[in-house]
Design a protein around this motif. Sequence first.
Motif, PDB file in Angstrom:
ATOM      1  N   GLY A   1      -6.633 -19.269 -20.119  1.00  0.00           N
ATOM      2  CA  GLY A   1      -6.978 -20.630 -20.273  1.00  0.00           C
ATOM      3  C   GLY A   1      -7.194 -21.263 -21.444  1.00  0.00           C
ATOM      4  N   GLU A   2      -7.660 -20.275 -22.548  1.00  0.00           N
ATOM      5  CA  GLU A   2      -7.859 -20.834 -23.687  1.00  0.00           C
ATOM      6  C   GLU A   2      -6.527 -21.570 -24.325  1.00  0.00           C
ATOM      7  OE1 GLU A   2     -11.491 -18.355 -25.586  1.00  0.00           O
ATOM      8  OE2 GLU A   2      -9.784 -17.324 -25.690  1.00  0.00           O
ATOM      9  N   THR A   3      -7.061 -22.602 -25.361  1.00  0.00           N
ATOM     10  CA  THR A   3      -6.106 -23.224 -26.175  1.00  0.00           C
ATOM     11  C   THR A   3      -5.694 -22.332 -27.444  1.00  0.00           C
ATOM     12  OG1 THR A   3      -6.634 -25.324 -25.287  1.00  0.00           O
ATOM     13  CG2 THR A   3      -5.475 -25.215 -27.334  1.00  0.00           C
ATOM     14  N   VAL A   4      -4.455 -22.127 -27.665  1.00  0.00           N
ATOM     15  CA  VAL A   4      -3.943 -21.554 -28.873  1.00  0.00           C
ATOM     16  C   VAL A   4      -3.210 -22.210 -29.739  1.00  0.00           C
ATOM     17  CG1 VAL A   4      -2.942 -19.415 -29.647  1.00  0.00           C
ATOM     18  CG2 VAL A   4      -4.355 -19.303 -27.759  1.00  0.00           C
ATOM     19  N   LEU A   5      -3.549 -22.369 -30.943  1.00  0.00           N
ATOM     20  CA  LEU A   5      -2.836 -23.038 -32.109  1.00  0.00           C
ATOM     21  C   LEU A   5      -1.893 -21.829 -32.757  1.00  0.00           C
ATOM     22  CD1 LEU A   5      -1.559 -25.202 -33.800  1.00  0.00           C
ATOM     23  CD2 LEU A   5      -3.729 -25.215 -35.305  1.00  0.00           C
ATOM     24  N   VAL A   6      -0.951 -21.928 -32.774  1.00  0.00           N
ATOM     25  CA  VAL A   6       0.383 -20.945 -33.642  1.00  0.00           C
ATOM     26  C   VAL A   6       0.859 -21.709 -34.946  1.00  0.00           C
ATOM     27  CG1 VAL A   6       2.219 -19.357 -33.369  1.00  0.00           C
ATOM     28  CG2 VAL A   6       0.604 -20.017 -31.337  1.00  0.00           C
ATOM     29  N   ASN A   7       0.510 -21.485 -35.759  1.00  0.00           N
ATOM     30  CA  ASN A   7       1.391 -22.217 -37.180  1.00  0.00           C
ATOM     31  C   ASN A   7       2.243 -21.293 -37.207  1.00  0.00           C
ATOM     32  OD1 ASN A   7      -0.843 -24.037 -37.464  1.00  0.00           O
ATOM     33  ND2 ASN A   7      -2.012 -22.727 -38.789  1.00  0.00           N
ATOM     34  N   GLY A   8       3.495 -21.723 -37.994  1.00  0.00           N
ATOM     35  CA  GLY A   8       4.704 -21.336 -38.159  1.00  0.00           C
ATOM     36  C   GLY A   8       5.294 -20.938 -36.818  1.00  0.00           C
ATOM     37  N   ALA A   9       5.550 -21.812 -35.932  1.00  0.00           N
ATOM     38  CA  ALA A   9       5.772 -21.430 -34.681  1.00  0.00           C
ATOM     39  C   ALA A   9       7.134 -21.084 -34.368  1.00  0.00           C
ATOM     40  CB  ALA A   9       5.128 -22.462 -33.533  1.00  0.00           C
ATOM     41  N   ALA A  10       7.920 -21.597 -34.968  1.00  0.00           N
ATOM     42  CA  ALA A  10       9.363 -21.354 -35.038  1.00  0.00           C
ATOM     43  C   ALA A  10       9.816 -20.158 -35.844  1.00  0.00           C
ATOM     44  CB  ALA A  10      10.114 -22.456 -35.582  1.00  0.00           C
ATOM     45  N   GLY A  11       8.866 -19.306 -36.575  1.00  0.00           N
ATOM     46  CA  GLY A  11       9.277 -18.210 -37.177  1.00  0.00           C
ATOM     47  C   GLY A  11       9.277 -16.977 -36.322  1.00  0.00           C
ATOM     48  N   GLY A  12       9.555 -15.676 -36.820  1.00  0.00           N
ATOM     49  CA  GLY A  12       9.602 -14.653 -35.931  1.00  0.00           C
ATOM     50  C   GLY A  12       8.130 -14.641 -35.259  1.00  0.00           C
ATOM     51  N   VAL A  13       7.138 -14.253 -36.029  1.00  0.00           N
ATOM     52  CA  VAL A  13       5.951 -14.026 -35.541  1.00  0.00           C
ATOM     53  C   VAL A  13       5.459 -15.145 -34.530  1.00  0.00           C
ATOM     54  CG1 VAL A  13       3.598 -13.558 -35.775  1.00  0.00           C
ATOM     55  CG2 VAL A  13       5.082 -12.164 -36.941  1.00  0.00           C
TER      56      VAL A  13
ATOM     57  N   ALA B   1       4.380 -15.251 -30.644  1.00  0.00           N
ATOM     58  CA  ALA B   1       3.121 -15.539 -30.427  1.00  0.00           C
ATOM     59  C   ALA B   1       3.168 -16.909 -29.215  1.00  0.00           C
ATOM     60  CB  ALA B   1       2.338 -15.998 -31.702  1.00  0.00           C
ATOM     61  N   VAL B   2       3.932 -17.649 -29.432  1.00  0.00           N
ATOM     62  CA  VAL B   2       4.024 -18.901 -28.521  1.00  0.00           C
ATOM     63  C   VAL B   2       4.509 -18.527 -27.013  1.00  0.00           C
ATOM     64  CG1 VAL B   2       5.507 -21.004 -27.832  1.00  0.00           C
ATOM     65  CG2 VAL B   2       4.489 -20.719 -30.075  1.00  0.00           C
ATOM     66  N   GLN B   3       5.329 -17.487 -27.030  1.00  0.00           N
ATOM     67  CA  GLN B   3       5.839 -16.937 -25.738  1.00  0.00           C
ATOM     68  C   GLN B   3       4.957 -15.901 -25.177  1.00  0.00           C
ATOM     69  OE1 GLN B   3       9.536 -14.683 -26.347  1.00  0.00           O
ATOM     70  NE2 GLN B   3      10.783 -16.510 -26.901  1.00  0.00           N
ATOM     71  N   ILE B   4       4.047 -15.270 -25.862  1.00  0.00           N
ATOM     72  CA  ILE B   4       3.279 -14.475 -25.115  1.00  0.00           C
ATOM     73  C   ILE B   4       2.016 -15.028 -24.986  1.00  0.00           C
ATOM     74  CG2 ILE B   4       1.741 -12.333 -25.817  1.00  0.00           C
ATOM     75  CD1 ILE B   4       3.783 -11.342 -27.739  1.00  0.00           C
ATOM     76  N   ALA B   5       1.633 -15.904 -25.850  1.00  0.00           N
ATOM     77  CA  ALA B   5       0.343 -16.681 -25.394  1.00  0.00           C
ATOM     78  C   ALA B   5       0.489 -17.588 -24.171  1.00  0.00           C
ATOM     79  CB  ALA B   5       0.185 -17.809 -26.402  1.00  0.00           C
ATOM     80  N   LYS B   6       1.757 -18.173 -23.887  1.00  0.00           N
ATOM     81  CA  LYS B   6       2.095 -18.838 -22.687  1.00  0.00           C
ATOM     82  C   LYS B   6       2.208 -17.909 -21.465  1.00  0.00           C
ATOM     83  CE  LYS B   6       2.879 -22.675 -20.805  1.00  0.00           C
ATOM     84  NZ  LYS B   6       1.879 -23.757 -20.566  1.00  0.00           N
ATOM     85  N   ALA B   7       2.643 -16.882 -21.692  1.00  0.00           N
ATOM     86  CA  ALA B   7       2.811 -15.953 -20.731  1.00  0.00           C
ATOM     87  C   ALA B   7       1.555 -15.299 -20.192  1.00  0.00           C
ATOM     88  CB  ALA B   7       3.790 -14.526 -21.023  1.00  0.00           C
ATOM     89  N   LEU B   8       0.606 -15.373 -21.042  1.00  0.00           N
ATOM     90  CA  LEU B   8      -0.796 -14.941 -20.564  1.00  0.00           C
ATOM     91  C   LEU B   8      -1.776 -15.642 -20.080  1.00  0.00           C
ATOM     92  CD1 LEU B   8      -1.190 -11.979 -23.219  1.00  0.00           C
ATOM     93  CD2 LEU B   8      -0.390 -11.698 -21.280  1.00  0.00           C
ATOM     94  N   GLY B   9      -1.318 -17.022 -20.017  1.00  0.00           N
ATOM     95  CA  GLY B   9      -2.207 -18.060 -19.564  1.00  0.00           C
ATOM     96  C   GLY B   9      -2.738 -19.131 -20.433  1.00  0.00           C
TER      97      GLY B   9
END
Length: 333
Positions: free
Chosen positions: A140-152, A156-164
């Motif tokens: 339920g938290e909000t996560v800002l992922v910088n460099g979101a189109a790179g490998g890490v 991180a975008v995918q995992i954070a979304k998958a975990l809610g």
Amino acid sequence: MRAILIREHGEPASLKIEEIPPRAVGSDEVLIDVHAIGINYPDLLVIRGQYQILPPRPFSPGKDAAGVVRAVGKNVTTCKPGDRVVAQVEHGAYAEQLVTRASNCFVLPDAMPFTDAAAMGLVYQTAHFALVERGQFRPGETVLVNGAAGGVGLAAVQIAKALGATVLAGVREEGHARLARENGADAIIDLGADDLHEAVRRQVREATNGHGADIVLDPLGGDAFDASLRALAWRGRMVVIGFAAGRIPSIKANYLLVKNIAVSGLQWSDYRDRDPAWVRRVQAEIFSLYSAGKIRPSVMRAFPMEQFAEALSLVGSGKVHGKVVLTTDNDKS
């Protein structure tokens, strides 16, 4: 076997593929016929002699390799000859064969191609540990992922979304923004905006109804780090993953106190070396999310091993969306 060797540190084009004898397999080790090799930004730092861990030369760089087990040592119980595995190592993956500790090897889900496995090694482990362990993520938290189109970042975008999580993707280009949205980002934060110091905080607050980001995952450093620190919510957590933007930022400690925020760092290889059982548990969760269709690497291109310099130049220039991998002749057999 053939391997890409570092005899002198320099640019990728200075390296050559050479024939070297295979190393003997120890009691706790595994010999892998490598089919696919993951390319990571730290590989460039290793090649240039700028990384914090540099073994004696000559050696082969590379931290992710996927392939088929050829042989195992007498004490190995986690995999057997014929198993399809991915290995996550400090160096040595840029080769047709790899000998590594069994604790570094993970048997793949049946439906996972070698290219996906090689692309998911270091970056997905790094993203998971940064979010869940260092960032102490709660659904339920909000996560800002910088460099979101790179490998890490994309991992991180995918995992954070998958975990809610509600995921904010920090990018500089429209193509990167599109890729982040396709992989689950709920909103885009423009890291190329004018007056970035104020713009990131304004965009994050607009996207969160004034709340701010509970967690920031930052592999960039530089101005993006400075601006994102200001966008944290009360009791927010920022995780330092790297400095791809070039500048290592400084933090005024009083700012942490005033906002009740925390900044921590992640060096994933410490977990691999100090607590391999923990890494294995995380890898099992990553495989489970993959098998459930909740995460999947974005492999922009697979290069034959002979084109390693071209692939690395794309990584170095920031032109990779997601990941690039190398494939060996083993993948043709």
